[in-house]
Design an enzyme around this catalytic site. Structure first.
Site, PDB file in Angstrom:
ATOM      1  N   GLU B  34      -1.949  -3.334  16.071  1.00  0.00           N
ATOM      2  CA  GLU B  34      -2.928  -3.972  15.190  1.00  0.00           C
ATOM      3  C   GLU B  34      -2.510  -3.933  13.725  1.00  0.00           C
ATOM      4  O   GLU B  34      -2.728  -4.895  12.984  1.00  0.00           O
ATOM      5  CB  GLU B  34      -4.313  -3.328  15.351  1.00  0.00           C
ATOM      6  CG  GLU B  34      -5.047  -3.701  16.634  1.00  0.00           C
ATOM      7  CD  GLU B  34      -4.661  -2.828  17.825  1.00  0.00           C
ATOM      8  OE1 GLU B  34      -3.799  -1.929  17.653  1.00  0.00           O
ATOM      9  OE2 GLU B  34      -5.203  -3.035  18.918  1.00  0.00           O
ATOM     10  N   HIS B 103     -15.031   2.676  21.657  1.00  0.00           N
ATOM     11  CA  HIS B 103     -15.006   1.230  21.839  1.00  0.00           C
ATOM     12  C   HIS B 103     -16.330   0.562  21.451  1.00  0.00           C
ATOM     13  O   HIS B 103     -16.617  -0.540  21.875  1.00  0.00           O
ATOM     14  CB  HIS B 103     -14.707   0.881  23.306  1.00  0.00           C
ATOM     15  CG  HIS B 103     -13.278   1.094  23.689  1.00  0.00           C
ATOM     16  ND1 HIS B 103     -12.647   2.303  23.562  1.00  0.00           N
ATOM     17  CD2 HIS B 103     -12.343   0.238  24.201  1.00  0.00           C
ATOM     18  CE1 HIS B 103     -11.400   2.197  23.985  1.00  0.00           C
ATOM     19  NE2 HIS B 103     -11.181   0.949  24.373  1.00  0.00           N
TER      20      HIS B 103
END
Lengths: 382, 299
Positions: B34, B103
């Site tokens: 990322e 998450h």
């Protein structure tokens, strides 16, 4: 703890070409025995071009010496990361830049800024925090920018600029332009995850980026030996199936000869390249680093200054080949001293930006909303 | 650009069919990196292309925070306005999916805390399309916070081109007794709660869907609160330094004399997101908790 071996060693320039395993690492030539000034890329330089290299190297030196005085006088705040000792690296590589080549670096960014043609005035004024600075006093020493000169900063977080450099190269390829991006970093940046992720992306996607590790032997106060398990930093490229080369950074002609290969390959083949350039900084990590003679010896610093000072090395070369006379060299040196002095005066006399500038240059859409079509609140002061 | 966006058709199928339509040049599968691919997008945008970066979960943007919160947000400022970063970062930012704390982040508050960044939270498909188009055309970095629980919902969306401007809230339902200010999926739950409050308790609730967190449509919030004299703020963020902490401040500062009760909030219960499904469904705002707090606010 000092890295004396690092400094004393006369580097044997090494290269690795992408070949079938096992990789061939050929030792080609020693820095001592080769006159890089006669390499084709340097031989073609006109007298004026060689003098321009000298002017840039001397200019960076004199500018930074003046900025150090300003810092010690309390005129410059924050951090001041000096490039003194490393001048030939940025100078040599920037001199090879073509129209579609772009450059980005970290916080030790004054040399690259002056090399791309930014003025001493705008750079000094930026460090003084003045409105006339290149970033209107909003960036400071670590954040010089000149997009009109393909120079994209000046970035404060170690290795954070490396994926941006890959992005510049990605855009060149996406737009079908022939060029390369130069992403500079220090030896302290090689152990950051973002850099390693970026090496992988660059190689995986065949992006025309040249990573330039300016290895000055110390990540702040920690020597290379104490921070990197593999001291041959360029070897990391092997893990990403990327070509690499290592060279010395004190001779601008050596830097040009080696960087030219990397940049040409990036432009022609859209391939990344990892260059490790062995260099040295005379000053501490930043001027606030008063301990820099504790993690290395005085002798180590003096040895480099005596044998490999980039200003002296190019000067001797240009005197020897008849490009310059001693008087001409002195004259250039004085001109650069005067220019640096004038920049300090300019910075000192320049105004600080008005307080209203605190909230400009945050959003493009706000700055350019001449008809006030924007909806909603952008800033939340009471 | 993002993980599994092209050949796999998107982890949540948001990009389904785009790779077949546009090919490798515009739909790019990335490795799980990322920091590198969001930084790459920032660098590329400096040269005039407009990358849309998908975070498979906004939670994963946390490994790219230096890129997003230093470089995307501050390059313009630190260059004295010489640069701008026209990127979009989009992906789901929600809990309620039984996947645990790592998450389930809702970082619109963190994004909004960085001048230079913009952030929107569509609550329905119409807004998702209109806000995404606005975000792509915007010359600043815009985060589009989506919600996996809304991906499965069905709405009618016009085929034709339209834009939902940043900074314009939407009144989902008009009312006169209480204003609920909310964003994202919570706006939809608030709307349901408002209907129940009306039917079962005879309370007329106005529901303001912010749509855009920064820029923020203060005007619509204040107009509604001045009309109803009571405000309940509902969001999935944790309460401390959540978006609603700022909105509450704005209301007390600019509509203090109009208030008949303190501003109330329903946020996620202040603990890391819990895994157990039944408990997580209680932790994030639900209709029952909203109704309970609305009644307190009206007491």
């Amino acid at each position: 703890m000092a890295n004396s071996d690092f400094v004393k060693a006369t580097l044997m320039a090494t290269t690795k070409k992408k070949t079938a395993a096992p990789a061939k690492k050929s030792t080609t030539k020693s820095a001592k025995s080769t006159n890089f000034a006669t390499a084709p890329i340097n031989k073609s330089l006109t007298k004026e071009a060689k003098i321009a290299l000298y002017r840039t190297i001397v200019g960076i030196r004199r500018f930074e010496e003046r900025s150090l005085r300003a810092y010690n006088q309390g005129k410059i705040g924050g951090f001041l990361h000096l490039y003194i000792g490393q001048e030939a690296v940025a100078t040599g590589i920037v001199s090879l830049m073509e129209e579609n080549d772009h450059i980005i670096t970290a916080y030790r960014d004054h040399g690259h800024a002056l090399a791309v043609g930014m003025s001493m005035n705008e750079c000094m004024a930026e460090m003084y925090g003045k409105h006339t600075g290149c970033s209107k006093g909003k960036g400071g020493s670590m954040h010089f920018f000149a997009p009109d000169k393909n120079y994209w900063g000046g970035h404060g977080i170690v290795a954070g600029q490396t994926p941006l450099g890959a992005g510049l190269a990605f855009a060149l390829k996406y737009k079908g332009l022939k060029g390369c991006a130069l992403a500079f970093l220090g030896d302290g940046a090689v152990n950051q995850g973002s850099f390693m992720e970026t090496l992988n992306l660059a190689s995986l996607w065949n992006i025309p980026v040249v990573f330039v590790i300016e290895n000055n032997g110390y990540s702040m106060g920690t020597s290379l030996k104490r921070s990197s398990a593999e001291e041959n930093l360029a070897h990391r490229a092997d893990g990403f199936d990327m070509e690499w080369e290592v060279c010395n950074g004190h001779d601008v002609f050596e830097v040009r000869e080696v960087a030219n290969r990397a940049m040409t390959r990036a432009r022609e083949e859209h391939k990344p390249f990892l260059l490790e350039i062995r260099t040295y900084r005379y000053r501490g990590h930043s001027v606030a680093d008063a301990n820099h003679e504790k993690y290395r010896t005085k002798e180590e610093i003096e040895e480099y200054k005596r044998t490999k000072d980039p200003v002296n090395v190019i000067k001797q070369q240009l005197l020897a080949d008849g490009t310059l006379t001693e008087d001409e060299a002195k004259k250039i040196d004085q001109e650069k001293k005067d220019e640096a002095e004038a920049s300090a005066k300019f910075a000192d006399e320049s105004p600080v930006a008005p307080r209203s500038e605190i909230q400009t240059d945050v959003y493009w859409e706000v700055d350019n909303d001449s008809e006030s079509k924007l909806k909603g609140t952008y800033f939340f002061n009471d | 650009m993002g993980e599994e966006v092209a050949q796999y058709n998107g982890a949540y199928k948001v990009t389904e069919g785009l790779w077949e339509k546009w090919g490798d040049k515009r739909l790019i599968d990335t490795p799980i990196s990322e920091a590198a691919f969001s930084g790459l997008a920032i660098g590329a945008s400096a040269l005039g292309i407009r990358p849309v970066v998908e975070m498979m979960f906004m939670s994963f943007s946390y490994v790219a925070i230096d890129q997003l919160f230093n470089n995307a947000s501050f390059c313009r400022y630190m260059s004295g306005g010489l640069m701008n970063i026209p990127i979009v970062v989009r992906g789901p930012a929600n809990g309620g999916t039984n996947v645990g704390a790592t998450h389930s982040h809702t970082p619109e508050n963190m994004v909004a805390n960085h001048p230079g960044l913009k952030v929107v939270c569509p609550s329905n498909a119409y807004d998702a399309k209109g806000l995404m188009k606005a975000a792509i055309r915007d010359n600043d970095p815009v985060f589009v916070m989506e919600n996996t629980l809304l991906y499965g919902e069905k709405w009618d969306v016009p085929e034709e081109e339209y834009i939902v401007e940043l900074g314009v809230a939407n009144i989902l339902k008009e009312g006169s007794d209480l204003t609920i200010v909310s964003h994202g999926r919570c706006a939809m739950i608030s709307l349901q709660a408002a209907k129940t409050l009306e039917e079962k308790h005879g309370i007329s609730v106005e529901v303001v869907d912010l749509r855009s967190i920064r820029p923020l449509d203060e005007e619509t919030i204040l107009r509604s609160v001045k009309k109803t004299h009571r405000a309940l703020l509902v969001e999935e963020n944790k309460p401390y330094c959540g978006v609603d902490a700022q909105i509450s401040h704005i209301i007390q500062l600019k509509a203090f004399d109009y208030l008949d009760a303190p501003v109330h909030r329903v946020s996620a219960i202040d603990a890391p997101q819990i895994y157990a499904k039944e408990l997580e469904n209680w932790q994030i705002p639900n209709e029952e908790r909203i109704i309970e707090m609305a009644l307190k606010c009206l007491a």
